[in-house]
Every structure is written in structure tokens, then in C-alpha cells.
Design an enzyme around this catalytic site. Structure first.
Site, PDB file in Angstrom:
ATOM      1  N   CYS A   1     -12.202  -9.281   1.167  1.00 22.87           N
ATOM      2  CA  CYS A   1     -10.951  -8.428   1.033  1.00 22.87           C
ATOM      3  C   CYS A   1      -9.995  -8.953   2.052  1.00 22.87           C
ATOM      4  CB  CYS A   1     -11.575  -7.056   1.682  1.00 22.87           C
ATOM      5  SG  CYS A   1     -11.856  -6.995   3.520  1.00 22.87           S
TER       6      CYS A   1
ATOM      7  N   CYS B   1     -13.292 -10.494   7.117  1.00 21.15           N
ATOM      8  CA  CYS B   1     -14.408 -10.724   5.663  1.00 21.15           C
ATOM      9  C   CYS B   1     -13.362 -11.689   4.707  1.00 21.15           C
ATOM     10  CB  CYS B   1     -14.264  -9.455   5.046  1.00 21.15           C
ATOM     11  SG  CYS B   1     -15.042  -9.230   3.458  1.00 21.15           S
TER      12      CYS B   1
ATOM     13  N   ARG C   1     -15.198 -11.065  12.842  1.00 20.45           N
ATOM     14  CA  ARG C   1     -14.537 -12.173  12.098  1.00 20.45           C
ATOM     15  C   ARG C   1     -14.015 -11.510  10.698  1.00 20.45           C
ATOM     16  NH1 ARG C   1     -19.417 -13.900  12.972  1.00 20.45           N
ATOM     17  NH2 ARG C   1     -19.994 -13.770  10.584  1.00 20.45           N
TER      18      ARG C   1
ATOM     19  N   TRP D   1      28.657   8.427   6.698  1.00 20.64           N
ATOM     20  CA  TRP D   1      27.941   8.088   5.675  1.00 20.64           C
ATOM     21  C   TRP D   1      27.541   6.540   5.794  1.00 20.64           C
ATOM     22  CZ3 TRP D   1      28.211   4.018   2.419  1.00 20.64           C
ATOM     23  CH2 TRP D   1      27.548   3.831   1.330  1.00 20.64           C
TER      24      TRP D   1
ATOM     25  N   CYS E   1     -12.721  -2.618   0.915  1.00 22.59           N
ATOM     26  CA  CYS E   1     -13.494  -3.955   0.717  1.00 22.59           C
ATOM     27  C   CYS E   1     -14.638  -3.390  -0.436  1.00 22.59           C
ATOM     28  CB  CYS E   1     -14.218  -4.400   1.804  1.00 22.59           C
ATOM     29  SG  CYS E   1     -15.400  -5.707   1.713  1.00 22.59           S
TER      30      CYS E   1
ATOM     31  N   TYR F   1      23.716   5.211   6.138  1.00 23.24           N
ATOM     32  CA  TYR F   1      23.453   4.232   5.302  1.00 23.24           C
ATOM     33  C   TYR F   1      22.957   2.782   5.813  1.00 23.24           C
ATOM     34  CZ  TYR F   1      23.487   1.051   0.804  1.00 23.24           C
ATOM     35  OH  TYR F   1      23.329   0.153  -0.048  1.00 23.24           O
TER      36      TYR F   1
ATOM     37  N   THR G   1     -23.442  -7.634  10.827  1.00 28.87           N
ATOM     38  CA  THR G   1     -22.884  -8.781  10.097  1.00 28.87           C
ATOM     39  C   THR G   1     -21.791  -9.488  11.181  1.00 28.87           C
ATOM     40  OG1 THR G   1     -21.123  -7.789   9.199  1.00 28.87           O
ATOM     41  CG2 THR G   1     -23.369  -8.044   8.115  1.00 28.87           C
TER      42      THR G   1
ATOM     43  N   ASP H   1      27.402  11.951   0.458  1.00 30.49           N
ATOM     44  CA  ASP H   1      26.945  11.057  -0.539  1.00 30.49           C
ATOM     45  C   ASP H   1      27.143  11.701  -1.973  1.00 30.49           C
ATOM     46  OD1 ASP H   1      25.390   8.375  -1.173  1.00 30.49           O
ATOM     47  OD2 ASP H   1      24.599   9.943  -2.474  1.00 30.49           O
TER      48      ASP H   1
END
Length: 493
Positions: free
Chosen positions: A73, A70, A68, A434, A43, A438, A35, A454
Site C-alpha cells: 500500500c 508496507c 517498516r 478582496w 491497504c 484572495y 509482522t 467578489d
């Protein structure tokens, strides 16, 4: 990889395609030789015969092979590979920067310079792993941006071409025809929903895809508690909230708006609307919003690892799809982390709001309660900061950080080396382990951080009866484990 190993891997991928397994969307793509179309694994079309299927590690590789996209989807809209969040190597860092639009703005040479490698090395590594070089990967991203703008705005094609990042209208037309097998006008005609009208100030509506379950309530709770007045706002009741914030972008300013999905919603996306001063910032704004909401995470991999822990497992089961929020702006996040040292979240928000009011750049026109952009590092580096009432030690730490960010001693863009950046942060006065951890977790999107000392983590570990050393068993997803502990600790308060 041996021929046998490669065959087994492709057979596993075909099983994922046959079962339409959405867990692998964005992790690989498949194309059908009969295709000429490529798809995401989930899909809904009839599964093609195995002999006609080809597998590709990126949409750009499938496009480069002549396939190409789809129409059913929309493989170009699949969530990004979670690998780029985890990996700290050249390819992972490069992909994060390409997603942020660096190739479009600075070219391949600029990308290579940020990574500290030659352009040839970057091209070779990307082609080897992804089947496409940086130009092709950026081109695939531009094509997706073009489709979104065609189908959600009334911009004339000439303006739209440059807004998508193309150098010419001819290049834009050729790319759209190649990727989608339709002309831009035909692609626009396929848009569903209300037709956009010229000049309508509605912004660009988007669906930001994610894979697997998404714990929306927890991430909106997290952002609401930390929303800084003037820069962020959260409106609405839980289950129907709307988060909005200002963005400083390469070509102008913007506002991103994300809606909380209702409880029980099974959509695999978040509804977003972007209001941009310059549409060339679209792809960058999208990526920064995705990082903030951690939309490219792989919740299946996280739960497979953390869910087997006898103590953490029940927390993982209770909150499927819990995310580790990132940041829309790394420099901003770092400043906020320093302001938040040794104070409560509420106190940090008040202090940060005062900083924004004093030094942030006002928007041309307020939008709701959004009034400012977050202050730039150079502004803070030169500011007295006296009116904020901070201890001298924190003021010195903030000024040292702002100076380092302004002069490039510390960089917090998506492609930096995380280990080196953490060391550079720790070398600054007033920034301890710490704070550096973070910043690494949120500004750099590292999924494997467990900041030492922490308080929320200590509380959560104690509630589980787990020693601090237990965190070592949760690699490479300790950032997600930390959020589970934080949520568990908050529940017990």
C-alpha cells in the site's frame, strides 16, 4: 482524552481499516505487531486481528516505533492530512513548513525561528500530537524522496543520498534499511515499468495521491484561464490536457508537468513529471505542486458540510471533489492578485505576461513555450514598471507589495500566521479586502475564505437566491463554496 474516548476512537479507526476506507489515508496509520509492518487504512492486505493492531498519527511515529513500510500500500505515498490545510495553530503551520523542506535546509532552529517559538516548544507540540518531532518527520519525508529517486532515476547511490537530503551515504543507507527493510539496491530492483537509463532527460515521474473524488476538469479549466505566457502553459484538449510551469526552488530551477486524467478515470492520483536542475529540490517541488492542485484536501469533510445546505447542496452534488487551487509560489500569486485588481481574468493574464517578459529571469534554455521564471520581489521593487501601462495607483500598490515581500515585512511561506499576514497586506497602500482575501485563500492555502465584494460570488449567490450572509453557514470550507459559486456563475454566463 479519557480511556473510554480513546478506545472508541481506536475502534472507529479499526472499522476504517476493516472496510479499507481510503477516506482516512494519510489521516492515520496502523501497524501490525506480528509482522512489524505499518500501512495506510485502505491497504488491500488481509485485515489483521484487532489485538495485533496499533494506531499512529503519522508515518514518522510508526517508523519511530520500529515498524517498516508496507510494500503493497506504500503508506509513505499517502496523501497528507487535510488538517494541515485547515489548522492555523503551531502544529499545522509547522507541518506545512516541514513539507516544504525547511528542516532539511535550515534545521530545527530555522523551523522554530520561522514559527516564532523555541525549538523545545515546537518539538514538544509535534511529539504530543504526531508522536514524532520535527527531525523524525523530516526524516520520514527524506526516506520517501529516496525511494522515489531510487525507483525512477539512474542516479548513483552516492548522488542520490545527498539529493534526498541526507547528510551522508551511511545515514541514507541506515534510514532506507530501517524504513523499508531493504537495501537501496534491493529497493531499486523492485521498480516497475521501464528501467531508467543514465543521463536520460526524462525528469522524475510521480503519482501525486489524493483522497476521494477529484474534479480535474474544473481545476484544469481554472489554471488554463489564468496561465501566464512564459511561466505557464496548457496544451491538449479537455480531458487530455497537460499543465506545465516553471518553478523557482531553494537550490535551483524546475518545471512541473501534470496531466489531466481522462473523464471517468478512477485513479486516486495525478500523473506528474518534475524536471529539476538540482534533485535536492524534489520534495519541495512535490509539495508546491500538491498545494497548487489542492491534493491534500478532504472532499468528504467538505461535502458533508456544504452538501447539507439546501441551496449549495445541488452544486456540490454536481461537482464532487471540487478543489480550491493554491499556489506554487506565494510571492508570485500575490503579485498576480494585485495586477488582477478590477480587470478581467484575460486582461490580468496579458498584463502579467508583459511583466514576466520585461522583468522575469530567462531560463537557460526555453522548454516549449516556457521561457522565464516569474520576477522576484526585489526586482519588481526596484523596477520602473512604466512600460506596463498600469494606472499609477496600481503601480504604487505593486511596488509597495514587492518591497514588503523583498524586505520580509510580509511573508507568504506555508508556515505564516494567516491572520497576521492578512493584516500586514491590508496595511499596504492599494491592497483592499478582496485582494488580501484572495491571497490568503490561494497563497496561504486557507480553506475558509470568502473575499468581500467578489463579483462571481455575488452572481452565484443571486442565482441561488441566497443572501450574502449565507456564506457564514459554510464555515470552515468557504473557499470551496466560493469555487462552487464561481463555477455556477460561469455556467450561467
Amino acid at each position: 482524552m479519557t480511556d473510554t474516548t480513546a478506545q472508541l476512537r481506536e475502534d472507529s479507526r479499526y472499522e476504517a481499516v476493516s472496510s479499507r476506507d481510503a477516506r482516512f489515508d494519510g489521516e492515520f496509520f496502523f501497524a501490525v505487531s506480528t509482522t512489524g509492518i505499518y500501512c495506510r487504512p485502505s491497504c488491500p492486505a488481509v485485515t489483521p486481528k484487532r489485538a495485533n493492531v496499533r494506531f499512529y498519527p503519522s508515518a514518522a511515529a510508526a517508523q519511530g516505533a520500529g515498524f517498516r513500510a508496507c510494500r503493497r500500500c506504500r503508506p509513505d505515498a499517502a496523501p497528507g492530512s487535510a488538517d494541515w490545510n485547515v489548522r492555523a495553530d503551531l502544529v499545522g503551520r509547522a507541518m506545512r513548513l516541514i513539507g516544504d523542506g525547511v528542516v532539511d535546509r535550515e534545521g530545527v532552529a530555522g523551523l522554530a525561528g520561522r514559527l516564532g517559538y523555541s525549538a523545545r516548544q515546537v518539538h514538544r507540540q509535534l511529539t504530543q500530537e504526531l508522536g514524532a518531532g520535527p527531525v523524525a518527520l523530516a526524516r520520514a519525508q527524506r526516506a520517501h524522496t529516496a525511494r522515489v529517486l531510487l525507483q525512477t532515476t539512474a542516479l548513483p547511490v552516492t548522488e542520490l543520498a545527498f539529493a534526498s537530503g541526507f547528510a551522508s551515504v551511511r545515514q541514507f543507507n541506515d534510514t532506507v534499511r530501517t524504513v523499508y527493510a531493504r537495501t537501496p539496491s534491493a529497493l531499486r530492483a523492485e521498480a516497475t515499468g521501464p528501467r531508467p537509463t543514465a543521463g536520460a532527460p526524462t525528469g522524475v515521474p510521480l503519482r501525486l495521491a489524493h483522497r476521494g473524488p477529484y474534479a480535474a476538469r474544473e481545476i484544469f479549466d481554472f489554471l488554463e484561464r489564468r496561465a501566464v505566457p512564459g511561466v505557464e502553459e496548457m496544451t491538449g484538449a479537455p480531458g487530455a490536457r497537460r499543465y506545465r510551469r516553471t518553478l523557482r526552488l531553494p537550490y535551483g530551477t524546475g518545471i512541473t508537468e501534470v496531466r489531466e486524467p481522462a473523464a471517468g478515470t478512477r485513479n486516486r492520483w495525478l500523473d506528474c513529471r518534475l524536471h529539476l536542475a538540482d534533485l535536492r529540490d524534489l520534495s519541495t517541488a512535490v509539495q508546491r505542486t500538491r498545494r497548487l492542485f489542492d491534493l491534500d484536501a478532504d472532499p468528504y469533510a467538505v461535502s458533508d458540510r456544504l452538501g447539507t445546505d439546501p441551496r449549495l447542496g445541488p452544486l456540490v452534488t454536481a461537482r464532487p471533489g471540487l478543489r480550491s487551487p493554491g499556489a506554487a509560489d506565494g510571492d508570485e500569486l500575490a503579485v498576480r492578485a494585485v495586477l488582477g485588481q478590477q480587470v478581467t481574468v484575460a486582461a490580468a493574464v496579458r498584463l502579467t505576461g508583459a511583466l514576466v517578459a520585461a522583468y522575469g529571469k530567462p531560463l537557460t534554455a526555453p522548454d516549449g513555450t516556457l521561457t522565464h521564471l516569474f520576477p522576484e520581489p526585489a526586482t519588481l521593487a526596484a523596477a520602473p514598471l512604466d512600460e506596463l501601462g498600469m494606472p499609477d495607483s496600481r503601480r504604487r500598490a505593486l511596488r509597495a507589495l514587492a518591497t514588503a515581500l523583498a524586505d520580509g515585512t510580509v511573508r507568504l511561506d506555508p508556515g505564516v500566521d494567516r491572520e497576521a499576514t492578512e493584516r500586514a497586506l491590508l496595511a499596504l497602500p492599494g491592497i483592499g479586502p478582496w485582494t488580501a482575501g484572495y491571497i490568503r485563500m490561494r497563497a496561504l492555502g486557507d480553506p475558509d475564505v470568502f473575499p468581500p465584494g467578489d463579483a462571481g460570488a455575488r452572481h452565484g449567490l443571486a442565482a441561488l437566491g441566497a443572501p450574502p450572509a449565507a456564506a457564514e453557514d459554510w464555515r470552515p470550507w468557504r473557499s470551496y463554496a466560493l469555487h462552487h459559486l464561481w463555477n455556477h456563475a460561469a455556467k450561467d454566463d
